[in-house]
Design a protein around this motif. Sequence first.
Motif, PDB file in Angstrom:
ATOM      1  N   SER A  45     -58.384  52.534 -36.309  1.00  0.00           N
ATOM      2  CA  SER A  45     -58.987  52.420 -34.948  1.00  0.00           C
ATOM      3  C   SER A  45     -59.783  51.185 -35.062  1.00  0.00           C
ATOM      4  N   GLY A  46     -60.631  51.018 -33.952  1.00  0.00           N
ATOM      5  CA  GLY A  46     -61.614  49.803 -33.847  1.00  0.00           C
ATOM      6  C   GLY A  46     -63.038  50.180 -33.232  1.00  0.00           C
ATOM      7  N   LYS A  47     -63.825  49.466 -33.665  1.00  0.00           N
ATOM      8  CA  LYS A  47     -65.050  49.510 -32.961  1.00  0.00           C
ATOM      9  C   LYS A  47     -65.768  48.326 -32.684  1.00  0.00           C
ATOM     10  N   ALA A  48     -66.649  48.236 -31.785  1.00  0.00           N
ATOM     11  CA  ALA A  48     -67.436  46.863 -31.375  1.00  0.00           C
ATOM     12  C   ALA A  48     -68.963  47.281 -31.715  1.00  0.00           C
ATOM     13  N   TRP A  49     -69.678  46.044 -31.976  1.00  0.00           N
ATOM     14  CA  TRP A  49     -71.188  46.429 -32.324  1.00  0.00           C
ATOM     15  C   TRP A  49     -71.819  45.055 -31.731  1.00  0.00           C
ATOM     16  N   ASN A  71     -63.047  39.960 -34.686  1.00  0.00           N
ATOM     17  CA  ASN A  71     -63.433  39.018 -33.561  1.00  0.00           C
ATOM     18  C   ASN A  71     -64.853  38.944 -33.182  1.00  0.00           C
ATOM     19  N   MET A  72     -65.209  37.915 -32.441  1.00  0.00           N
ATOM     20  CA  MET A  72     -66.833  37.857 -32.109  1.00  0.00           C
ATOM     21  C   MET A  72     -67.100  36.991 -30.882  1.00  0.00           C
ATOM     22  N   ASN A 159     -56.600  48.029 -31.100  1.00  0.00           N
ATOM     23  CA  ASN A 159     -57.716  48.327 -31.490  1.00  0.00           C
ATOM     24  C   ASN A 159     -58.825  47.740 -31.001  1.00  0.00           C
ATOM     25  N   LEU A 160     -58.532  46.342 -30.982  1.00  0.00           N
ATOM     26  CA  LEU A 160     -59.541  45.649 -30.575  1.00  0.00           C
ATOM     27  C   LEU A 160     -59.980  45.631 -29.128  1.00  0.00           C
ATOM     28  N   VAL A 161     -58.705  45.885 -28.195  1.00  0.00           N
ATOM     29  CA  VAL A 161     -58.784  45.922 -26.698  1.00  0.00           C
ATOM     30  C   VAL A 161     -59.714  47.131 -26.506  1.00  0.00           C
ATOM     31  N   ARG A 162     -59.364  48.337 -27.069  1.00  0.00           N
ATOM     32  CA  ARG A 162     -60.127  49.686 -27.000  1.00  0.00           C
ATOM     33  C   ARG A 162     -61.516  49.349 -27.194  1.00  0.00           C
ATOM     34  N   ALA A 163     -61.749  48.715 -28.272  1.00  0.00           N
ATOM     35  CA  ALA A 163     -63.171  48.558 -28.772  1.00  0.00           C
ATOM     36  C   ALA A 163     -64.011  47.865 -27.793  1.00  0.00           C
ATOM     37  N   VAL A 164     -63.657  46.747 -27.080  1.00  0.00           N
ATOM     38  CA  VAL A 164     -64.356  46.010 -26.443  1.00  0.00           C
ATOM     39  C   VAL A 164     -64.330  46.458 -24.849  1.00  0.00           C
ATOM     40  N   GLN A 165     -63.713  47.157 -24.472  1.00  0.00           N
ATOM     41  CA  GLN A 165     -63.590  47.643 -23.029  1.00  0.00           C
ATOM     42  C   GLN A 165     -65.064  48.412 -22.753  1.00  0.00           C
ATOM     43  N   PRO A 166     -65.783  49.037 -23.492  1.00  0.00           N
ATOM     44  CA  PRO A 166     -66.912  49.612 -23.148  1.00  0.00           C
ATOM     45  C   PRO A 166     -68.316  48.580 -22.946  1.00  0.00           C
ATOM     46  N   PHE A 167     -67.791  47.483 -23.458  1.00  0.00           N
ATOM     47  CA  PHE A 167     -68.642  46.304 -23.244  1.00  0.00           C
ATOM     48  C   PHE A 167     -68.236  45.270 -21.969  1.00  0.00           C
ATOM     49  N   GLY A 168     -67.445  45.616 -21.520  1.00  0.00           N
ATOM     50  CA  GLY A 168     -66.880  44.874 -20.069  1.00  0.00           C
ATOM     51  C   GLY A 168     -65.860  44.020 -20.428  1.00  0.00           C
ATOM     52  N   LEU A 214     -71.577  39.678 -30.064  1.00  0.00           N
ATOM     53  CA  LEU A 214     -70.898  40.943 -30.174  1.00  0.00           C
ATOM     54  C   LEU A 214     -69.642  40.866 -31.014  1.00  0.00           C
ATOM     55  N   CYS A 215     -69.594  41.940 -31.620  1.00  0.00           N
ATOM     56  CA  CYS A 215     -68.572  41.800 -32.920  1.00  0.00           C
ATOM     57  C   CYS A 215     -67.636  43.123 -32.582  1.00  0.00           C
ATOM     58  N   ALA A 216     -66.425  42.784 -32.960  1.00  0.00           N
ATOM     59  CA  ALA A 216     -65.445  44.074 -32.870  1.00  0.00           C
ATOM     60  C   ALA A 216     -64.368  43.788 -34.378  1.00  0.00           C
ATOM     61  N   LEU A 217     -64.203  45.058 -34.825  1.00  0.00           N
ATOM     62  CA  LEU A 217     -63.399  44.931 -35.989  1.00  0.00           C
ATOM     63  C   LEU A 217     -62.159  46.114 -35.910  1.00  0.00           C
ATOM     64  N   SER A 218     -60.915  45.606 -36.198  1.00  0.00           N
ATOM     65  CA  SER A 218     -59.928  46.801 -36.345  1.00  0.00           C
ATOM     66  C   SER A 218     -59.677  47.254 -37.770  1.00  0.00           C
TER      67      SER A 218
END
Length: 289
Positions: A45-49, A71-72, A159-168, A214-218
Motif C-alpha cells: 500500500s501507500g501513504k502520504a503525510w 516522492n515529495m 500506490n503513490l497515486v492513491r496516496a496523494v489523491q486525498p491531498f488534491g 508533502l511526502c508519499a511512500l509506497s
Amino acid sequence: MAKVEAAYRKGPDSKLTIDKCFYASLAQGKAKRTLVDKVSIPLRSGKAWKVPAGHVFRVLVPEGPQVGDFNMWNQHDPREKMWASRTRQLQSAHVSTFDRIWSTLPFLRPMVTIIDDTLADYGQDEEGGRVHDLLGTRCDPYVNHLLTGEDFDFHCHSNLVRAVQPFGLTEFDVHDVLNIFQCTGLNEDDQYFMKACPAKKGDYLEFFAEIDLLCALSCCPGGDLSVDLWGPDAKDPLSTCHPLEVEIYQLEESALEGWQTPSSPSYQGGHGLQAPTIDWQARKNAIKG
C-alpha cells in the motif's frame, strides 16, 4: 585507471558544500526531539503525510526487509517536487548521510538533507550494488502490462497515486522516486539490476525537512526484491513483503539556531527571451501607403 572527476564539483564556497557538523548535531541522541506523528504503511500500500520545515522524519523497517518508493513535494506548491536526475548529478546515484534531495526547476533547492542512515556502511558489494538509489524509478501497471499483457493495480506508481489523491494531487503529480532500502546498480552491459534488500528490522533512513513538505511512500509490492518480478522465473513475491513505518519528530528550538529554509537561485535572465519590439512608425507608414 585514473579517477574521472565529477561534473558538478564541490568547492569551499560551493552551494553543494554543507555544514556536516550542524546536520550531525540533529541526529538521534545529539538534539532533543519529540515524536509528533507516526505513519504505518501496510504491505503493498501507500501513504502520504506532511512534514513542517525544521522537523525530522524517519523511514524505518519495523519487521523485515522491504523496499519503499518515495516522492515529495513543496506542501504549498506541488509544482516544486523532488528531482531525481539532478540529484544524481549534484549528489550521487545512491544517497546516504549528508546527501540532499533537490527540487525541480525553477526552484532548484534542497528539499531534505539525509542526517542518518543505518545502512551507510553497506557501501558497494561485490556485484556493484548499492542502497537507496535514484537510478531506477517506480514499478507501474503500464510497464507491467507491456511486459506481461496483464493488469495489476498494486504497483508503486498506483500506490503513490492513491496516496496523494486525498491531498488534491493526481497521477500527473507522481514522479521519479528515491528507492529507499533498495539495492541496485549497473551490470557489465550498463543495464539496471536489482538485488535483495539488505535492510533488517530496525534499519532506517532519516531526513531533515528543509522546507514544508508533502511526502508519499509506497511499500513496494515487490517486497524485498529477492524474487524475479518479470521473466521466465517470475512469481508473486507476496511472501517477501513487509510493512514500513514513518516517524516524524519535532526538534528543540535551540537545535535549529542559525538554520533557515534554503532559497532558490536568483536567476533573472528570462532564458534570453525578449518581448517583440514594434516599429510603430513603419506600421503607420504602411497603413498610409
